[in-house]
Design an enzyme around this catalytic site. Structure first.
Site, PDB file in Angstrom:
ATOM      1  N   LYS A  30     -24.862  10.969  -0.118  1.00  0.00           N
ATOM      2  CA  LYS A  30     -23.446  10.911  -0.533  1.00  0.00           C
ATOM      3  C   LYS A  30     -22.833   9.571  -0.116  1.00  0.00           C
ATOM      4  O   LYS A  30     -21.621   9.456   0.036  1.00  0.00           O
ATOM      5  CB  LYS A  30     -22.651  12.071   0.066  1.00  0.00           C
ATOM      6  CG  LYS A  30     -23.097  13.438  -0.436  1.00  0.00           C
ATOM      7  CD  LYS A  30     -22.727  13.643  -1.902  1.00  0.00           C
ATOM      8  CE  LYS A  30     -23.165  15.005  -2.417  1.00  0.00           C
ATOM      9  NZ  LYS A  30     -23.001  15.122  -3.881  1.00  0.00           N
ATOM     10  N   GLU A 117     -11.688   1.499   6.608  1.00  0.00           N
ATOM     11  CA  GLU A 117     -10.817   1.939   7.712  1.00  0.00           C
ATOM     12  C   GLU A 117     -11.614   2.137   8.996  1.00  0.00           C
ATOM     13  O   GLU A 117     -11.174   1.740  10.079  1.00  0.00           O
ATOM     14  CB  GLU A 117     -10.091   3.228   7.324  1.00  0.00           C
ATOM     15  CG  GLU A 117      -9.110   3.028   6.179  1.00  0.00           C
ATOM     16  CD  GLU A 117      -8.320   4.287   5.872  1.00  0.00           C
ATOM     17  OE1 GLU A 117      -7.140   4.345   6.249  1.00  0.00           O
ATOM     18  OE2 GLU A 117      -8.882   5.207   5.239  1.00  0.00           O
ATOM     19  N   GLU A 137      -8.209   3.532  -3.071  1.00  0.00           N
ATOM     20  CA  GLU A 137      -7.149   4.547  -2.966  1.00  0.00           C
ATOM     21  C   GLU A 137      -6.087   4.333  -4.046  1.00  0.00           C
ATOM     22  O   GLU A 137      -5.625   5.285  -4.678  1.00  0.00           O
ATOM     23  CB  GLU A 137      -6.481   4.478  -1.586  1.00  0.00           C
ATOM     24  CG  GLU A 137      -7.313   5.038  -0.457  1.00  0.00           C
ATOM     25  CD  GLU A 137      -8.233   4.010   0.188  1.00  0.00           C
ATOM     26  OE1 GLU A 137      -8.535   2.977  -0.440  1.00  0.00           O
ATOM     27  OE2 GLU A 137      -8.666   4.268   1.323  1.00  0.00           O
ATOM     28  N   ARG A 140      -7.146   5.593  -7.278  1.00  0.00           N
ATOM     29  CA  ARG A 140      -7.424   7.036  -7.289  1.00  0.00           C
ATOM     30  C   ARG A 140      -6.127   7.842  -7.148  1.00  0.00           C
ATOM     31  O   ARG A 140      -6.159   9.059  -7.003  1.00  0.00           O
ATOM     32  CB  ARG A 140      -8.366   7.440  -6.152  1.00  0.00           C
ATOM     33  CG  ARG A 140      -9.659   6.642  -6.085  1.00  0.00           C
ATOM     34  CD  ARG A 140     -10.877   7.441  -6.468  1.00  0.00           C
ATOM     35  NE  ARG A 140     -12.085   6.649  -6.280  1.00  0.00           N
ATOM     36  CZ  ARG A 140     -12.754   6.063  -7.269  1.00  0.00           C
ATOM     37  NH1 ARG A 140     -12.356   6.183  -8.520  1.00  0.00           N
ATOM     38  NH2 ARG A 140     -13.839   5.349  -7.008  1.00  0.00           N
TER      39      ARG A 140
END
Ligand code: 1HE
Length: 263
Positions: A30, A117, A137, A140
């Site tokens: 993943k 991050e 982000e 999205r």
């Protein structure tokens, strides 16, 4: 301590190599996307560092460092749950930045969203030339939630982060190095060795001196100068009063310690 943490099979692998603890994100299928159990495992690992560890190397298994938030978990949360979720990332990444020992991150492949991050919470970043940095982000329809709005502008400035989030701009490893994301830029496959070498060097410092650098420097940077200088004077007095500092200064004065050399 070698192997997988009992509480985090298939999420993190940890290995103690002398004074250096290697923590590896271990969800390569993943792309090391961070789900709730992985956040919890990171938090647990960083607040329970083995006593022998004097530095940590953090890397990602597989082709990428980290694909950020596991997007498959996102759809289920309401607003209060989302706040609690973000705060769980804050707690875990604070445990990295303001833990007991310095952390060196090895960046390769995708370092995106929450991956950037977590990288920003480390104290030193070693990037391989395969690394690239993005904050998807914005595209999205979400926002950073893992401390990125506080930590990433301190590395690259608010203006660059704004551009990354609004336009989806991706920086390659060279660009990321030039704007201050990475401290070291190395060939593909060389990041871990470089990070371990740096970690060994850091582990040989006096622990209190490392602790002062990690904990006092970022806080002083957030203070008004007058307060910062006062805190600096306290930190300097505490560090230099430590027996380890006295031994090291004496060793230099007696010709037993290395000189500062041009590299
Ligand atoms: C994922 C994720 C993920 C991969 N959540 N499952 N992060 C992103 O928007 C980045 C999304 N990921 C990507 O853009 C790409 O996956 C990568 C550039 C990172 C890697 O590409 P690639 O071609 O090597 O892998 P892939 O085929 O896209 O992904 C392999 C598998 O990982 C696939 O699952 P599979 O079951 O089909 O094999 C993907 O779905 C899965 N995967 N990334 C869930 N992120 C606290 S706020 C933080 C906010 C954020 O971090 S937002 C940014 C989210």
């Amino acid at each position: 301590m070698t192997g997988t943490l009992a509480a985090s099979p298939g999420l993190l692998r940890t290995e103690l190599k002398g004074p250096v603890l290697h923590i590896r994100l271990d969800r390569p299928a993943k792309r090391n996307a961070i789900n709730d159990p992985l956040v919890a495992a990171l938090h647990t690992a960083f607040v329970n560092l083995p006593a022998e560890a004097r530095a940590v190397v953090l890397s990602g298994e597989g082709e990428h460092f980290c694909a950020g938030l596991d997007l498959s978990e996102l759809q289920e949360r309401d607003i209060p749950e989302a706040i609690v979720h973000s705060r769980s990332w804050h707690a875990a990444f604070d445990a990295i930045q303001f833990g007991r020992v310095p952390v060196i991150a090895v960046l390769h492949g995708a370092v995106v969203g929450g991956g950037l991050e977590i990288a920003a919470a480390a104290h030193i970043r070693v990037a391989e030339r395969s690394a690239y940095y993005g904050l998807p982000e914005g595209t999205r329809g979400i926002f950073v939630g893992g401390g990125g709005s506080a930590r990433i502008p301190r590395l690259i400035g608010t203006a660059r982060m704004t551009d990354m989030m609004l336009t989806g701009r991706v920086y390659d490893a060279h660009e990321g190095h030039a704007i201050g994301i990475s401290h070291y830029l190395v060939q593909p496959g060389e990041g871990l060795a470089q990070a371990l070498a740096l970690a060994e060097r850091i582990a040989a410092n006096a622990p209190l001196s490392n602790f002062a650098v990690m904990h006092a420097l970022p806080r002083i940077a957030d203070m008004a100068q007058d307060e910062g200088l006062f805190v600096e004077s306290l930190m300097a007095a505490i560090a230099s009063g430590d027996e380890a500092a006295k031994l090291r200064v004496r060793a230099f004065l007696e010709g037993r310690a290395a000189k500062v050399k041009k590299t």
